[in-house]
Design a protein around this motif. Structure first.
Motif, mmCIF file in Angstrom:
data_model
loop_
_atom_site.group_PDB
_atom_site.id
_atom_site.type_symbol
_atom_site.label_atom_id
_atom_site.label_comp_id
_atom_site.label_asym_id
_atom_site.label_seq_id
_atom_site.Cartn_x
_atom_site.Cartn_y
_atom_site.Cartn_z
ATOM 1 N N THR A 1 0.841 -1.191 0.000
ATOM 2 C CA THR A 1 0.000 0.000 0.000
ATOM 3 C C THR A 1 0.878 1.244 0.000
ATOM 4 O O THR A 1 1.869 1.309 0.722
ATOM 5 C CB THR A 1 -0.907 0.022 1.245
ATOM 6 O OG1 THR A 1 -1.704 -1.162 1.260
ATOM 7 C CG2 THR A 1 -1.818 1.238 1.232
ATOM 8 N N VAL A 2 0.497 2.212 -0.807
ATOM 9 C CA VAL A 2 1.208 3.494 -0.819
ATOM 10 C C VAL A 2 0.916 4.217 0.497
ATOM 11 O O VAL A 2 -0.247 4.474 0.819
ATOM 12 C CB VAL A 2 0.752 4.365 -2.002
ATOM 13 C CG1 VAL A 2 1.375 5.753 -1.924
ATOM 14 C CG2 VAL A 2 1.105 3.689 -3.319
ATOM 15 N N ARG A 3 1.959 4.526 1.237
ATOM 16 C CA ARG A 3 1.734 5.316 2.452
ATOM 17 C C ARG A 3 1.579 6.792 2.105
ATOM 18 O O ARG A 3 0.749 7.490 2.670
ATOM 19 C CB ARG A 3 2.892 5.130 3.451
ATOM 20 C CG ARG A 3 2.722 5.918 4.738
ATOM 21 C CD ARG A 3 1.447 5.509 5.455
ATOM 22 N NE ARG A 3 1.139 6.390 6.579
ATOM 23 C CZ ARG A 3 0.416 7.492 6.485
ATOM 24 N NH1 ARG A 3 -0.085 7.867 5.309
ATOM 25 N NH2 ARG A 3 0.162 8.224 7.541
ATOM 26 N N GLU A 4 2.369 7.235 1.135
ATOM 27 C CA GLU A 4 2.246 8.628 0.700
ATOM 28 C C GLU A 4 2.904 8.792 -0.660
ATOM 29 O O GLU A 4 3.961 8.204 -0.915
ATOM 30 C CB GLU A 4 2.890 9.580 1.715
ATOM 31 C CG GLU A 4 2.650 11.047 1.433
ATOM 32 C CD GLU A 4 3.245 11.949 2.501
ATOM 33 O OE1 GLU A 4 3.171 13.178 2.331
ATOM 34 O OE2 GLU A 4 3.809 11.436 3.488
ATOM 35 N N LEU A 5 2.272 9.554 -1.527
ATOM 36 C CA LEU A 5 2.861 9.915 -2.814
ATOM 37 C C LEU A 5 3.067 11.419 -2.817
ATOM 38 O O LEU A 5 2.113 12.194 -2.748
ATOM 39 C CB LEU A 5 1.945 9.507 -3.965
ATOM 40 C CG LEU A 5 2.438 9.908 -5.370
ATOM 41 C CD1 LEU A 5 3.766 9.253 -5.700
ATOM 42 C CD2 LEU A 5 1.383 9.557 -6.424
ATOM 43 N N ARG A 6 4.338 11.811 -2.860
ATOM 44 C CA ARG A 6 4.696 13.232 -2.876
ATOM 45 C C ARG A 6 5.129 13.583 -4.295
ATOM 46 O O ARG A 6 6.316 13.611 -4.611
ATOM 47 C CB ARG A 6 5.811 13.503 -1.877
ATOM 48 C CG ARG A 6 5.471 13.048 -0.452
ATOM 49 C CD ARG A 6 6.687 12.973 0.440
ATOM 50 N NE ARG A 6 6.366 12.511 1.784
ATOM 51 C CZ ARG A 6 7.271 12.048 2.649
ATOM 52 N NH1 ARG A 6 8.566 11.982 2.302
ATOM 53 N NH2 ARG A 6 6.892 11.643 3.854
ATOM 54 N N GLY A 7 4.123 13.821 -5.141
ATOM 55 C CA GLY A 7 4.380 13.982 -6.568
ATOM 56 C C GLY A 7 5.340 15.100 -6.900
ATOM 57 O O GLY A 7 6.272 14.927 -7.696
ATOM 58 N N GLU A 8 5.137 16.272 -6.301
ATOM 59 C CA GLU A 8 5.990 17.411 -6.629
ATOM 60 C C GLU A 8 7.438 17.173 -6.199
ATOM 61 O O GLU A 8 8.381 17.636 -6.854
ATOM 62 C CB GLU A 8 5.446 18.675 -5.955
ATOM 63 C CG GLU A 8 4.118 19.149 -6.531
ATOM 64 C CD GLU A 8 3.669 20.462 -5.933
ATOM 65 O OE1 GLU A 8 4.417 21.018 -5.097
ATOM 66 O OE2 GLU A 8 2.581 20.937 -6.298
ATOM 67 N N ALA A 9 7.606 16.440 -5.112
ATOM 68 C CA ALA A 9 8.961 16.130 -4.635
ATOM 69 C C ALA A 9 9.533 14.903 -5.323
ATOM 70 O O ALA A 9 10.718 14.592 -5.150
ATOM 71 C CB ALA A 9 8.946 15.923 -3.126
ATOM 72 N N GLY A 10 8.711 14.186 -6.100
ATOM 73 C CA GLY A 10 9.178 12.987 -6.777
ATOM 74 C C GLY A 10 9.482 11.848 -5.811
ATOM 75 O O GLY A 10 10.450 11.114 -6.000
ATOM 76 N N GLU A 11 8.626 11.688 -4.774
ATOM 77 C CA GLU A 11 8.870 10.674 -3.748
ATOM 78 C C GLU A 11 7.657 9.784 -3.560
ATOM 79 O O GLU A 11 6.518 10.245 -3.481
ATOM 80 C CB GLU A 11 9.225 11.335 -2.405
ATOM 81 C CG GLU A 11 10.530 12.112 -2.452
ATOM 82 C CD GLU A 11 10.883 12.731 -1.110
ATOM 83 O OE1 GLU A 11 12.028 13.207 -0.971
ATOM 84 O OE2 GLU A 11 10.020 12.753 -0.199
ATOM 85 N N LEU A 12 7.921 8.495 -3.473
ATOM 86 C CA LEU A 12 6.918 7.474 -3.171
ATOM 87 C C LEU A 12 7.306 6.821 -1.849
ATOM 88 O O LEU A 12 8.413 6.300 -1.716
ATOM 89 C CB LEU A 12 6.863 6.428 -4.282
ATOM 90 C CG LEU A 12 5.991 5.193 -4.028
ATOM 91 C CD1 LEU A 12 4.510 5.580 -3.971
ATOM 92 C CD2 LEU A 12 6.235 4.128 -5.104
ATOM 93 N N VAL A 13 6.401 6.843 -0.863
ATOM 94 C CA VAL A 13 6.711 6.334 0.467
ATOM 95 C C VAL A 13 6.005 4.998 0.681
ATOM 96 O O VAL A 13 4.777 4.903 0.527
ATOM 97 C CB VAL A 13 6.275 7.333 1.557
ATOM 98 C CG1 VAL A 13 6.638 6.806 2.942
ATOM 99 C CG2 VAL A 13 6.913 8.698 1.308
ATOM 100 N N ILE A 14 6.783 3.981 1.037
ATOM 101 C CA ILE A 14 6.252 2.644 1.322
ATOM 102 C C ILE A 14 6.712 2.232 2.715
ATOM 103 O O ILE A 14 7.901 2.331 3.043
ATOM 104 C CB ILE A 14 6.752 1.600 0.299
ATOM 105 C CG1 ILE A 14 6.412 2.018 -1.133
ATOM 106 C CG2 ILE A 14 6.177 0.221 0.624
ATOM 107 C CD1 ILE A 14 4.951 1.961 -1.480
ATOM 108 N N ASP A 15 5.772 1.774 3.536
ATOM 109 C CA ASP A 15 6.101 1.255 4.858
ATOM 110 C C ASP A 15 6.105 -0.271 4.821
ATOM 111 O O ASP A 15 5.138 -0.887 4.358
ATOM 112 C CB ASP A 15 5.094 1.733 5.904
ATOM 113 C CG ASP A 15 5.239 3.218 6.221
ATOM 114 O OD1 ASP A 15 6.234 3.828 5.768
ATOM 115 O OD2 ASP A 15 4.364 3.758 6.924
ATOM 116 N N PHE A 16 7.199 -0.866 5.314
ATOM 117 C CA PHE A 16 7.367 -2.315 5.330
ATOM 118 C C PHE A 16 7.236 -2.826 6.762
ATOM 119 O O PHE A 16 7.936 -2.337 7.664
ATOM 120 C CB PHE A 16 8.753 -2.709 4.816
ATOM 121 C CG PHE A 16 8.963 -2.482 3.347
ATOM 122 C CD1 PHE A 16 8.937 -3.542 2.452
ATOM 123 C CD2 PHE A 16 9.204 -1.207 2.843
ATOM 124 C CE1 PHE A 16 9.149 -3.336 1.093
ATOM 125 C CE2 PHE A 16 9.415 -0.988 1.494
ATOM 126 C CZ PHE A 16 9.386 -2.062 0.615
#
Length: 299
Positions: free
Chosen positions: A86-101
């Motif tokens: 599951t995507v924890r957060e998508l920071r599009g403008e910063a170009g970051e995809l956050v995934i929690d494992f």
């Protein structure tokens, strides 16, 4: 796959953080991440991880419409390890995809094995069981510059999320375990101010509780596996709000199945108002014949 709602992205690890003893956050980035989309809530993506000794995951031509068939034909010992997260957060403008494992098995805190990480039985959302699976091992060792591939949506409205309360919903019920924590967090962040919401989350260690910001009128109950009542027991004993409910429950398939039976059979919830997802099941992995659809059917 140019016009498909999901496309492949090559990304690399930007940084990592240990949120709790059993949860690691990995921030991924790349020039194309800004093209990703997310519905928020419980948005799913597919991660393709390299095997030890590989610089990046081995995949077929991902531009082919039949890429999955070609992927299945590759040697499992060589092809990228596919896991759903599951995507924890998508920071599009910063170009970051956050995934929690969720981290379990070897090196996990005492009592944590069995929730979301194993080789002998891995879950649909990551890994689960008694020994560390490939996703857990990768997340533990991940460092800046490590490369993976992600199959992610490029349209905000897509088939990769399930939390869809219908019009007329008066209150929301959420349950999950460690494997569902990122989704529960995303759902809570998406809820409108003041919406009555009741949440039960089961973890294996009290230290794995997290802050879950929301504008909803949420009551969150943390259950500790082995010392607290089970999720079904806790909800059976709870006084629930009046009005039309919508329930979203995810985690280990047998637990989800028992809870759904209680909500529909004993509480009288409309079956159509209960979204249930068996994110994982002991003894099955995403490499085995049990697919996400199989897990949900089992639930």
């Amino acid at each position: 796959m140019t016009d498909a709602p999901f496309q492949f992205f090559d990304v690399e690890v930007l940084r990592t953080e240990r949120l709790t003893p059993a949860v690691a956050r990995v921030v991924l980035g790349g020039a194309s991440v800004s093209r990703m989309a997310s519905a928020g809530r419980d948005q799913r993506v597919k991660l393709f991880l390299p095997h030890p000794g590989q610089r990046e995951p081995v995949l077929p031509d991902t531009e082919r419409a039949d890429w999955y068939d070609a992927y299945r034909e590759l040697d499992p010992a060589v092809r990228g390890v596919m896991r759903t997260y599951t995507v924890r957060e998508l920071r599009g403008e910063a170009g970051e995809l956050v995934i929690d494992f969720a981290l379990h098995g070897d090196e996990a805190p005492a009592g944590a094995a069995g929730a979301t990480a194993h080789d002998t039985g891995a879950d649909v959302h990551g890994d689960a069981g008694t020994a560390s699976g490939p996703a857990t091992r990768w997340a533990r060792a991940a460092g800046p510059g490590d490369r993976i591939s992600v199959l992610a949506p490029v349209q905000e409205e897509n088939g990769g999320y399930d939390f869809r309360p219908p019009e007329g919903t008066d209150w929301v019920l959420l349950t999950g375990d460690e494997s569902a924590l990122p989704a529960v967090a995303g759902i809570l962040e998406s809820l409108p101010p003041g919406l009555p919401t009741r949440v039960w989350i089961e973890v294996h260690d009290p230290a794995d509780r997290q802050d879950l910001p929301t504008k909803a009128d949420a009551e969150i109950v943390w259950l500790v596996h082995g010392t607290s009542p089970t999720t079904t027991e806790a909800i059976r004993a709870a006084e629930l709000p009046a009005g039309t409910p919508y329930a979203w429950t995810a985690g280990e398939a047998a637990t989800v199945k028992a809870l759904r039976r209680h909500l529909v059979g004993e509480r009288g919830f409309d079956r159509r108002a209960v979204k249930f997802s068996g994110y994982w099941r002991r003894g099955a992995s995403e490499d085995s014949p049990m697919s996400a659809a199989d897990a949900e059917e089992e639930a």
